[in-house]
Design a protein around this motif. Structure first.
Motif, PDB file in Angstrom:
ATOM      1  N   ASP A   1       0.836  -1.200   0.000  1.00 18.67           N
ATOM      2  CA  ASP A   1       0.000   0.000   0.000  1.00 18.67           C
ATOM      3  C   ASP A   1       0.871   1.250   0.000  1.00 18.67           C
ATOM      4  O   ASP A   1       1.978   1.263   0.553  1.00 18.67           O
ATOM      5  N   ASN A   2       0.363   2.307  -0.616  1.00 18.16           N
ATOM      6  CA  ASN A   2       1.067   3.600  -0.678  1.00 18.16           C
ATOM      7  C   ASN A   2       2.481   3.470  -1.232  1.00 18.16           C
ATOM      8  O   ASN A   2       3.397   4.180  -0.818  1.00 18.16           O
ATOM      9  N   GLY A   3       2.663   2.550  -2.162  1.00 18.15           N
ATOM     10  CA  GLY A   3       3.958   2.406  -2.824  1.00 18.15           C
ATOM     11  C   GLY A   3       4.967   1.565  -2.083  1.00 18.15           C
ATOM     12  O   GLY A   3       6.074   1.338  -2.589  1.00 18.15           O
ATOM     13  N   ALA A   4       4.608   1.088  -0.887  1.00 17.30           N
ATOM     14  CA  ALA A   4       5.572   0.329  -0.085  1.00 17.30           C
ATOM     15  C   ALA A   4       6.027  -0.928  -0.817  1.00 17.30           C
ATOM     16  O   ALA A   4       5.301  -1.494  -1.626  1.00 17.30           O
ATOM     17  N   THR A   5       7.208  -1.370  -0.527  1.00 22.40           N
ATOM     18  CA  THR A   5       7.895  -2.528  -1.097  1.00 22.40           C
ATOM     19  C   THR A   5       8.357  -2.257  -2.529  1.00 22.40           C
ATOM     20  O   THR A   5       9.551  -2.394  -2.820  1.00 22.40           O
ATOM     21  N   CYS A   6       7.455  -1.873  -3.415  1.00 20.71           N
ATOM     22  CA  CYS A   6       7.862  -1.583  -4.797  1.00 20.71           C
ATOM     23  C   CYS A   6       8.879  -0.451  -4.836  1.00 20.71           C
ATOM     24  O   CYS A   6       9.872  -0.515  -5.574  1.00 20.71           O
ATOM     25  N   GLN A   7       8.656   0.598  -4.040  1.00 17.89           N
ATOM     26  CA  GLN A   7       9.583   1.730  -4.073  1.00 17.89           C
ATOM     27  C   GLN A   7      10.908   1.387  -3.385  1.00 17.89           C
ATOM     28  O   GLN A   7      11.975   1.835  -3.822  1.00 17.89           O
ATOM     29  N   GLU A   8      10.877   0.581  -2.342  1.00 24.02           N
ATOM     30  CA  GLU A   8      12.115   0.178  -1.682  1.00 24.02           C
ATOM     31  C   GLU A   8      12.944  -0.741  -2.576  1.00 24.02           C
ATOM     32  O   GLU A   8      14.175  -0.696  -2.579  1.00 24.02           O
ATOM     33  N   MET A   9      12.259  -1.568  -3.357  1.00 17.99           N
ATOM     34  CA  MET A   9      12.972  -2.403  -4.327  1.00 17.99           C
ATOM     35  C   MET A   9      13.685  -1.536  -5.362  1.00 17.99           C
ATOM     36  O   MET A   9      14.827  -1.817  -5.748  1.00 17.99           O
ATOM     37  N   LEU A  10      13.011  -0.484  -5.797  1.00 20.35           N
ATOM     38  CA  LEU A  10      13.642   0.445  -6.742  1.00 20.35           C
ATOM     39  C   LEU A  10      14.869   1.101  -6.122  1.00 20.35           C
ATOM     40  O   LEU A  10      15.912   1.252  -6.778  1.00 20.35           O
ATOM     41  N   PHE A  11      14.754   1.474  -4.864  1.00 24.36           N
ATOM     42  CA  PHE A  11      15.887   2.083  -4.162  1.00 24.36           C
ATOM     43  C   PHE A  11      17.071   1.113  -4.137  1.00 24.36           C
ATOM     44  O   PHE A  11      18.209   1.486  -4.433  1.00 24.36           O
ATOM     45  N   MET A  12      16.815  -0.141  -3.804  1.00 28.61           N
ATOM     46  CA  MET A  12      17.889  -1.124  -3.738  1.00 28.61           C
ATOM     47  C   MET A  12      18.530  -1.351  -5.102  1.00 28.61           C
ATOM     48  O   MET A  12      19.741  -1.549  -5.215  1.00 28.61           O
ATOM     49  N   SER A  13      17.718  -1.321  -6.143  1.00 28.90           N
ATOM     50  CA  SER A  13      18.252  -1.460  -7.491  1.00 28.90           C
ATOM     51  C   SER A  13      19.180  -0.302  -7.837  1.00 28.90           C
ATOM     52  O   SER A  13      20.262  -0.501  -8.412  1.00 28.90           O
ATOM     53  N   LYS A  14      18.782   0.902  -7.477  1.00 30.65           N
ATOM     54  CA  LYS A  14      19.616   2.074  -7.770  1.00 30.65           C
ATOM     55  C   LYS A  14      20.890   2.063  -6.933  1.00 30.65           C
ATOM     56  O   LYS A  14      21.948   2.508  -7.393  1.00 30.65           O
ATOM     57  N   MET A  15      20.793   1.555  -5.720  1.00 30.35           N
ATOM     58  CA  MET A  15      21.990   1.439  -4.878  1.00 30.35           C
ATOM     59  C   MET A  15      22.964   0.430  -5.491  1.00 30.35           C
ATOM     60  O   MET A  15      24.171   0.689  -5.585  1.00 30.35           O
ATOM     61  N   TYR A  16      22.449  -0.704  -5.914  1.00 27.54           N
ATOM     62  CA  TYR A  16      23.312  -1.764  -6.438  1.00 27.54           C
ATOM     63  C   TYR A  16      23.994  -1.340  -7.742  1.00 27.54           C
ATOM     64  O   TYR A  16      25.105  -1.783  -8.049  1.00 27.54           O
ATOM     65  N   ALA A  17      23.330  -0.483  -8.506  1.00 28.34           N
ATOM     66  CA  ALA A  17      23.938   0.012  -9.746  1.00 28.34           C
ATOM     67  C   ALA A  17      25.203   0.812  -9.466  1.00 28.34           C
ATOM     68  O   ALA A  17      26.117   0.863 -10.295  1.00 28.34           O
ATOM     69  N   GLN A  18      25.282   1.431  -8.282  1.00 29.76           N
ATOM     70  CA  GLN A  18      26.437   2.275  -7.926  1.00 29.76           C
ATOM     71  C   GLN A  18      27.408   1.559  -6.989  1.00 29.76           C
ATOM     72  O   GLN A  18      28.618   1.782  -7.037  1.00 29.76           O
ATOM     73  N   VAL A  19      26.844   0.745  -6.110  1.00 29.57           N
ATOM     74  CA  VAL A  19      27.658   0.065  -5.090  1.00 29.57           C
ATOM     75  C   VAL A  19      27.303  -1.420  -5.111  1.00 29.57           C
ATOM     76  O   VAL A  19      26.193  -1.791  -4.755  1.00 29.57           O
ATOM     77  N   LYS A  20      28.232  -2.257  -5.522  1.00 25.30           N
ATOM     78  CA  LYS A  20      27.944  -3.688  -5.664  1.00 25.30           C
ATOM     79  C   LYS A  20      27.986  -4.402  -4.310  1.00 25.30           C
ATOM     80  O   LYS A  20      28.767  -5.320  -4.080  1.00 25.30           O
ATOM     81  N   ASP A  21      27.116  -3.955  -3.428  1.00 27.64           N
ATOM     82  CA  ASP A  21      26.950  -4.597  -2.126  1.00 27.64           C
ATOM     83  C   ASP A  21      25.911  -5.709  -2.299  1.00 27.64           C
ATOM     84  O   ASP A  21      24.753  -5.445  -2.632  1.00 27.64           O
ATOM     85  N   GLU A  22      26.315  -6.956  -2.063  1.00 25.96           N
ATOM     86  CA  GLU A  22      25.432  -8.090  -2.310  1.00 25.96           C
ATOM     87  C   GLU A  22      24.191  -8.069  -1.427  1.00 25.96           C
ATOM     88  O   GLU A  22      23.180  -8.706  -1.742  1.00 25.96           O
ATOM     89  N   ARG A  23      24.239  -7.330  -0.330  1.00 26.89           N
ATOM     90  CA  ARG A  23      23.063  -7.224   0.534  1.00 26.89           C
ATOM     91  C   ARG A  23      21.929  -6.496  -0.185  1.00 26.89           C
ATOM     92  O   ARG A  23      20.748  -6.797   0.012  1.00 26.89           O
ATOM     93  N   TYR A  24      22.294  -5.535  -1.031  1.00 25.73           N
ATOM     94  CA  TYR A  24      21.282  -4.804  -1.791  1.00 25.73           C
ATOM     95  C   TYR A  24      20.602  -5.749  -2.788  1.00 25.73           C
ATOM     96  O   TYR A  24      19.377  -5.732  -2.952  1.00 25.73           O
ATOM     97  N   LYS A  25      21.403  -6.556  -3.453  1.00 28.29           N
ATOM     98  CA  LYS A  25      20.868  -7.516  -4.415  1.00 28.29           C
ATOM     99  C   LYS A  25      19.959  -8.523  -3.720  1.00 28.29           C
ATOM    100  O   LYS A  25      18.847  -8.819  -4.192  1.00 28.29           O
ATOM    101  N   GLU A  26      20.414  -9.042  -2.585  1.00 30.72           N
ATOM    102  CA  GLU A  26      19.617 -10.011  -1.836  1.00 30.72           C
ATOM    103  C   GLU A  26      18.297  -9.390  -1.381  1.00 30.72           C
ATOM    104  O   GLU A  26      17.245 -10.021  -1.441  1.00 30.72           O
ATOM    105  N   SER A  27      18.343  -8.138  -0.947  1.00 30.82           N
ATOM    106  CA  SER A  27      17.135  -7.432  -0.508  1.00 30.82           C
ATOM    107  C   SER A  27      16.136  -7.307  -1.652  1.00 30.82           C
ATOM    108  O   SER A  27      14.935  -7.554  -1.486  1.00 30.82           O
ATOM    109  N   PHE A  28      16.624  -6.935  -2.832  1.00 31.74           N
ATOM    110  CA  PHE A  28      15.771  -6.789  -4.013  1.00 31.74           C
ATOM    111  C   PHE A  28      15.115  -8.117  -4.379  1.00 31.74           C
ATOM    112  O   PHE A  28      13.905  -8.186  -4.629  1.00 31.74           O
TER     113      PHE A  28
END
Length: 666
Positions: free
Chosen positions: A93-120
């Motif tokens: 609801d209210n964009g939750a989960t979908c928007q956080e997944m987008l955030f993690m994708s944008k983070m992983y594009a800049q910083v290859k932290d595997e935790r971001y990938k796992e979160s996504f």
């Protein structure tokens, strides 16, 4: 001096980069969507990412309405760690989960932290697991009691999820993290199921598709209530994003095209152009009052809540009582909720180009008066398919709209909806302009009423006419299979072949009147059936095997049922035992006047279909017929041979005339 300039330039560039790396947005959704990609490699972004990881439940979802950029205290971090295994408040609801997944994708594009990938990836699994078997998604998962279990379109929840599923299934570059082929396959299936759910939940108002509600029952798919002030209703806001999603699909199915066209027509019908919203703000810019004021030629807006049957806007306080205007509810709900929206403007803006691209509208359809559309399989006309030409017809036109069909075999099901009145199907020649399809009862397999879905051509719009065509159900002698189904009023069919086996021609409607002239109709069992008043003149009625010609279901109190005048009843050479009719319903009426009856007609003529009461209530009659099959003295005792005075009432005018006068002679 040159060295000093280099230092100054270096400082300026460094300062500019530093500014670009700083987040300047206050709201969490804006931070995700509006920051430059380079910012996601900054220390500030990494710090926020730790919060986002902490807020994510182990099941993969996030809670809603959290400003995740805010610094957390040690106590808050401890509490969030304790919540990770609970799945408490995980939602879309209210964009939750979908928007956080987008955030993690944008983070992983800049910083290859595997935790971001796992979160996504955990987020994807969460969305897949949360989907109902019928394709919808609840507002909360794991399921939370109350209205939260409903299929949720509210605030674009399901559209957001489907957008995620689509990007992953298409393996686009939108997300920097690439799931496995297995996950991609699952997302593709989830997207297809979601679209199917959308199509199935589109609300029908008096049989006409309209729009969607903010939430639908997860079992029945019917409109459902949410909060006390969010009653089941058609939604001007939520429906817009749904339609835009459907319009974005390449090569849309026939059902998607119908859904979009129907929704666009509903948006046009329900737009409000005589009101504007006036907001009263305090010194801090906060809304303290909202008023709707009359305006002339205002930009279109739509109500968030519209009555399911009347489309009238309504408004509710927390008491759940419908009010007709926004000023009738208290200030708390009046000012704290969005009651109007202009979101459908985007649909109307894009619709024309979409309609032309997808074959639902002739390129000249921007003209208000579309009266001729040409269908030709060689591409020389406006369309190559008849159904696409029907889609291009204006709703409820003042003039006849002729669809001129060039010779060819058109293998398609054609439906002329209730709103497409005054449609004319005009073939180039009866022998060479052929509409054919091969559905039958078993093939359709939609339950006990499957027969009615087997049509090749279905006419729902009034004032229809067809000429110079062959309409065929090509399924063969394999049970019920309708060639032509007419469930509308004032339909005229002339110089046509109507071909099938069992249930070839279905004619329905208590008050409906239909006219067939100079037609050839063939079939096996009950191949002319239904409740309409229908006149057949100068037609050939051809029986393929021993069975029944008609099965009328004339309603009680109707003066005429099926009337055959100056017709010829013929049959294959091997056929020798055909009844003129049997009663589908006990008040059936069927009359043959001045007809030539072949020797295949049984001497008794009529059959009661194991309904003794029908012998008292039906009206089966003949007058002045000829041929070897006309044996009046051997007819069943409960049928009638009309006298001349009685036969004289069976005139064209008496049978077909209504408030539209002599529509049948045009």
């Amino acid at each position: 001096m040159i060295q000093l300039k280099k230092i100054v330039l270096f400082l300026v560039v460094s300062f500019s980069i530093g500014l670009n790396a700083q987040n300047t947005f206050k709201n969490w959704p804006d931070i995700i969507r509006k920051n430059e990609s380079s910012w996601f490699g900054s220390e500030e972004a990494k710090k926020i990412a730790e919060n986002v990881l902490l807020y994510q439940r182990n099941i993969g979802g996030w809670p809603k309405n959290i400003q995740m950029q805010h610094e957390l205290t040690p106590a808050q971090k401890k509490d969030l760690t304790a919540l990770k295994n609970t799945a408490v408040e995980a939602t879309t609801d209210n964009g939750a989960t979908c928007q956080e997944m987008l955030f993690m994708s944008k983070m992983y594009a800049q910083v290859k932290d595997e935790r971001y990938k796992e979160s996504f990836l955990k987020g994807i699994n969460y969305l897949l697991e949360a989907q109902y078997a019928n394709g919808g998604w609840p507002q909360f998962y794991p399921l939370k009691k109350g209205y939260y279990t409903h299929i949720t379109y509210n605030d674009d929840s399901m559209v957001n999820i489907l957008s995620v599923m689509r990007q992953i299934s298409e393996e686009s570059d939108f997300y920097s993290i690439k799931p496995s082929k297995e996950v991609v396959k699952k997302c593709k299936k989830a997207f297809e199921k979601g679209i199917d759910c959308i199509l199935k939940t589109q609300y029908k108002q008096n049989g006409v598709l309209t729009a969607w509600c903010a939430q639908h029952d997860e079992v029945t798919l019917l409109p459902a209530n949410a909060r006390a002030f969010e009653l089941a209703s058609l939604s001007g806001y939520e429906s817009a994003k749904i339609v835009l999603l459907l319009m974005s699909i390449e090569k849309p199915s026939r059902d998607i095209v119908t859904a979009v066209k129907s929704a666009e027509a509903w948006f046009e019908k329900t737009k409000i152009t005589n009101l504007e919203e006036k907001r009263v703000l305090n010194g801090e810019g906060k809304i303290i009052d909202k008023k709707m004021i009359p305006a002339t030629n205002a930009g279109p807006i739509w109500a968030r809540f519209m009555d399911l049957e009347t489309n009238e806007p309504f408004f509710c306080d927390r008491d759940g009582i419908k009010k007709k205007s926004i000023d009738q509810i208290g200030s708390e709900r009046r000012n704290g909720y969005s009651w109007y929206s202009d979101a459908p403007k985007e649909v109307l803006k894009k619709y024309s180009a979409w309609a032309i691209k997808n074959g639902t509208k002739v390129s000249s359809a921007d003209k208000k008066n579309v009266t001729l559309i040409t269908v030709a399989q060689d591409g020389s006309g406006d369309f190559t398919k008849i159904q696409d030409a029907v889609y291009a017809c204006p709703a409820f036109p003042y003039e006849k709209v002729t669809i001129s069909i060039k010779n060819g075999i058109y293998n398609e099901k054609v439906r002329i909806p209730e709103w497409n009145t005054n449609v004319v199907l005009q073939g180039e020649s009866k022998e060479k302009t052929i509409i054919t399809f091969d559905d039958n009862f078993s093939k359709i397999n939609l339950g006990r009423n499957s027969t009615f879905y087997t049509y090749t051509v279905l006419v729902e719009g009034d004032d229809f006419s067809a000429s110079n065509l062959t309409i065929k159900n090509a399924s063969g002698d394999n049970g019920q299979g309708i060639a032509l189904s007419i469930v509308s009023n004032r339909a005229k069919v002339s110089n046509c072949n109507i071909l099938g086996n069992q249930d070839t021609l279905y004619l329905s409607g208590k008050e409906a009147k239909q006219y067939f002239v100079n037609c050839y109709i063939e079939g096996t069992t009950d191949f002319v059936f239904g409740s309409a008043t229908a006149l057949f003149e100068n037609c050939e009625i051809y029986s393929i095997k021993n069975s029944y010609v008609t099965a009328a279901s004339t309603p009680e109190g109707i003066q005429f049922g099926f009337v055959f005048k100056n017709c010829k009843l013929t049959a294959e050479a091997s056929v020798n035992a055909v009844y003129l009719g049997r009663p589908w319903r006990v008040y059936a009426k069927t009359v043959f006047l001045n007809c030539e009856l072949g020797k295949h007609i049984k001497p008794e003529g009529w059959e009661n279909w194991s309904k003794p009461e029908a012998e008292k209530k039906t009206f089966y009659a003949e007058y002045n017929c000829t041929g070897e099959g006309f044996q009046p003295s051997k007819r069943v005792s409960w049928s009638h041979q009309l006298k001349k005075a009685e036969a004289e009432k069976y005139t064209l005018d008496n049978i077909l005339k209504d408030e539209f006068s002599n529509w049948y002679s045009k």
